[in-house]
Design an enzyme around this catalytic site. Structure first.
Site, mmCIF file in Angstrom:
data_model
loop_
_atom_site.group_PDB
_atom_site.id
_atom_site.type_symbol
_atom_site.label_atom_id
_atom_site.label_comp_id
_atom_site.label_asym_id
_atom_site.label_seq_id
_atom_site.Cartn_x
_atom_site.Cartn_y
_atom_site.Cartn_z
ATOM 1 N N CYS A 89 18.698 8.463 22.962
ATOM 2 C CA CYS A 89 17.508 7.595 23.830
ATOM 3 C C CYS A 89 17.930 7.485 25.169
ATOM 4 C CB CYS A 89 17.567 6.231 22.954
ATOM 5 S SG CYS A 89 16.132 5.248 23.774
ATOM 6 N N TYR B 62 -6.494 8.914 15.266
ATOM 7 C CA TYR B 62 -5.243 8.156 14.520
ATOM 8 C C TYR B 62 -5.416 7.916 13.340
ATOM 9 C CZ TYR B 62 -2.215 4.837 12.962
ATOM 10 O OH TYR B 62 -1.221 4.424 12.018
ATOM 11 N N GLU C 33 -4.857 1.343 6.544
ATOM 12 C CA GLU C 33 -4.669 1.715 7.808
ATOM 13 C C GLU C 33 -5.960 1.178 8.682
ATOM 14 O OE1 GLU C 33 -2.808 3.497 9.679
ATOM 15 O OE2 GLU C 33 -1.273 3.840 8.100
ATOM 16 N N ASP D 219 0.622 5.166 16.195
ATOM 17 C CA ASP D 219 0.274 3.983 16.361
ATOM 18 C C ASP D 219 1.267 3.070 17.493
ATOM 19 O OD1 ASP D 219 2.833 3.391 15.305
ATOM 20 O OD2 ASP D 219 2.106 2.258 13.576
ATOM 21 N N CYS E 267 19.197 -1.653 19.175
ATOM 22 C CA CYS E 267 19.587 -0.123 19.374
ATOM 23 C C CYS E 267 20.987 0.086 18.774
ATOM 24 C CB CYS E 267 19.819 0.070 21.033
ATOM 25 S SG CYS E 267 18.363 -0.362 21.768
ATOM 26 N N LEU F 169 -10.035 -12.078 8.888
ATOM 27 C CA LEU F 169 -9.193 -11.034 9.215
ATOM 28 C C LEU F 169 -9.520 -10.517 10.735
ATOM 29 C CD1 LEU F 169 -6.782 -9.208 8.441
ATOM 30 C CD2 LEU F 169 -8.132 -7.665 7.316
ATOM 31 N N CYS G 283 13.248 -0.817 16.772
ATOM 32 C CA CYS G 283 12.844 -0.688 18.092
ATOM 33 C C CYS G 283 11.693 -1.472 18.497
ATOM 34 C CB CYS G 283 12.475 0.745 18.370
ATOM 35 S SG CYS G 283 12.330 1.534 20.083
ATOM 36 N N TRP H 49 0.832 -1.167 0.080
ATOM 37 C CA TRP H 49 0.168 -0.039 0.077
ATOM 38 C C TRP H 49 0.887 1.408 -0.093
ATOM 39 C CZ3 TRP H 49 -0.539 -4.158 3.600
ATOM 40 C CH2 TRP H 49 0.198 -3.919 4.789
ATOM 41 N N GLN I 123 -5.117 -3.107 14.855
ATOM 42 C CA GLN I 123 -5.128 -4.696 15.686
ATOM 43 C C GLN I 123 -4.688 -5.879 15.062
ATOM 44 O OE1 GLN I 123 -9.128 -3.873 17.473
ATOM 45 N NE2 GLN I 123 -8.345 -3.822 19.261
ATOM 46 N N TYR J 150 -12.191 -8.699 13.943
ATOM 47 C CA TYR J 150 -12.542 -7.331 14.331
ATOM 48 C C TYR J 150 -13.592 -7.001 13.223
ATOM 49 C CZ TYR J 150 -8.643 -7.806 17.717
ATOM 50 O OH TYR J 150 -8.079 -8.194 18.748
#
Length: 365
Positions: A224, A138, A55, A156, A215, A98, A208, A38, A60, A100
């Protein structure tokens, strides 16, 4: 440096250091950006439809799980107008697996609204986007930044983790969200807002990470606070999760030759509009005898057979255990009102949620 002090005026050297972070992120992103179906190629404009679709799907859900679904959707419905002219049943079928499922209903409602009210063109502001079905703060910020380069920072889970470690945010989630949002905004470049957001998303996904973050490869590692303290993996701070009360029920799998008895759940509520086999209510403390009494009423059935074991599934707010009963119906048995027979061979075309896929697999094994 405390998180809140990071928002106050700085001395010139420290301010220069903070101002360099957005540029460092973009330089890292230009070298290491993920290739996602995408995402527009470097130098190309983003397609708001693809950004919005991804999005909604990614809420989730993991990138790995979403990829095949995204490809199927854009192949079937290449733009928002095509999706807005589809049927909800078709959208739910394509979405099945998928999870939800309220997202799928909101996705369809949004496509209809954009097609009907906006001529198939997405609004290009956060305010306009938030007025659409299924688009919250969001998602509106993500689309505005990535698709329209509006100077806003969506936050996010990946960005939440990066920022909470970078500034060592001690406040627990979800109470810390507002502070993290403010701190994340300091990482926006003056231009390329969409790339700034995607850089942080990619940094959280690939460097991260929740456990054993790399790191030494991070473009922000010198700044950081958590890394300096050696406490990276303890961030973000989270309040203990409350697990919902276990609910129990029964599922009744009726076959008629090569056909299966199914029904459609009510449009509103959990798994709204999805296909299921008949079943009992899902209640805490429900006993097997009470659940068994809610079996569908069909004439001429032989004795119900209880399958060994139970089917387990975890929803967002509660875990579920289902006892599964099976029975074979005679060739001309009619489906009760509100139910229908479907060929087992075409079950892949039905809008079956994962819990029902588990039930059917357990029953037919």
């Amino acid at each position: 440096m405390s998180p809140k002090s990071a928002l106050k005026p700085k001395s010139e050297p420290l301010q220069a250091e903070i101002s360099a972070r957005p540029l460092a992120l973009l330089q890292w992103y230009d070298r290491h950006r993920r290739r996602l179906p995408w995402r527009a190629a470097p130098g190309e404009a983003s397609d708001p439809y693809r950004v919005w679709l991804s999005e909604i799907m990614l809420q989730q859900t993991t990138v790995k799980a979403v990829g095949p679904y995204f490809e199927k959707f854009v192949a079937r419905w290449p733009d928002v107008t095509a999706l807005g002219r589809a049927s909800l049943d078709d959208v739910l079928r394509m979405w099945a697996g998928l999870g939800y499922y309220s997202r799928a209903r909101n996705l369809y409602a949004c496509a209809v609204a954009v097609t009907r009210d906006h001529g198939g063109v997405f609004p290009d502001t956060e305010e306009g986007l938030r007025a659409l079905p299924g688009i919250g703060p969001y998602t509106a910020a993500a689309i505005a930044a990535i698709a329209f380069d509006r100077r806003t920072m969506p936050v996010d889970g990946n960005i939440e983790r990066v920022v909470s470690r970078l500034f060592a945010v001690e406040e627990e989630l979800p109470q810390a969200k507002s502070l993290i949002q403010q701190l994340a905004a300091t990482l926006l470049a003056d231009t390329r807002a969409g790339d700034s957001a995607q850089a942080l998303m990619d940094l959280g996904a690939s460097i991260c990470t929740p456990k054993k973050p790399a790191c030494s490869l991070c473009p922000l590692n010198e700044d950081c606070t958590a890394r300096a303290q050696g406490t990276q993996e303890t961030f973000p701070r989270k309040a203990p999760k409350k697990s919902g009360t276990l609910r129990r029920g029964a599922a009744f799998v009726v076959t008629r030759g090569d056909e299966l008895l199914v029904r459609t759940r009510p449009e509103k509520g959990l798994l709204g509009g999805m296909t299921e086999v008949p079943g009992s209510d899902w209640l805490a403390g429900q006993d097997d005898a009470t659940a068994r009494k809610q079996a569908p009423d069909l004439k001429g059935l032989s004795r119900w057979q209880r399958k060994l074991g139970v089917v387990t599934h975890v929803f967002t707010h509660f875990p579920l255990e289902l006892v599964v009963y099976t029975v074979k119906a005679e060739a001309r048995t009619r489906a009760p009102e509100g139910m229908r027979w479907v060929p087992v061979a075409t079950l892949a075309d039905e809008a079956l949620p994962n819990v029902m896929r588990k039930v059917i697999a357990h029953a037919l094994d």
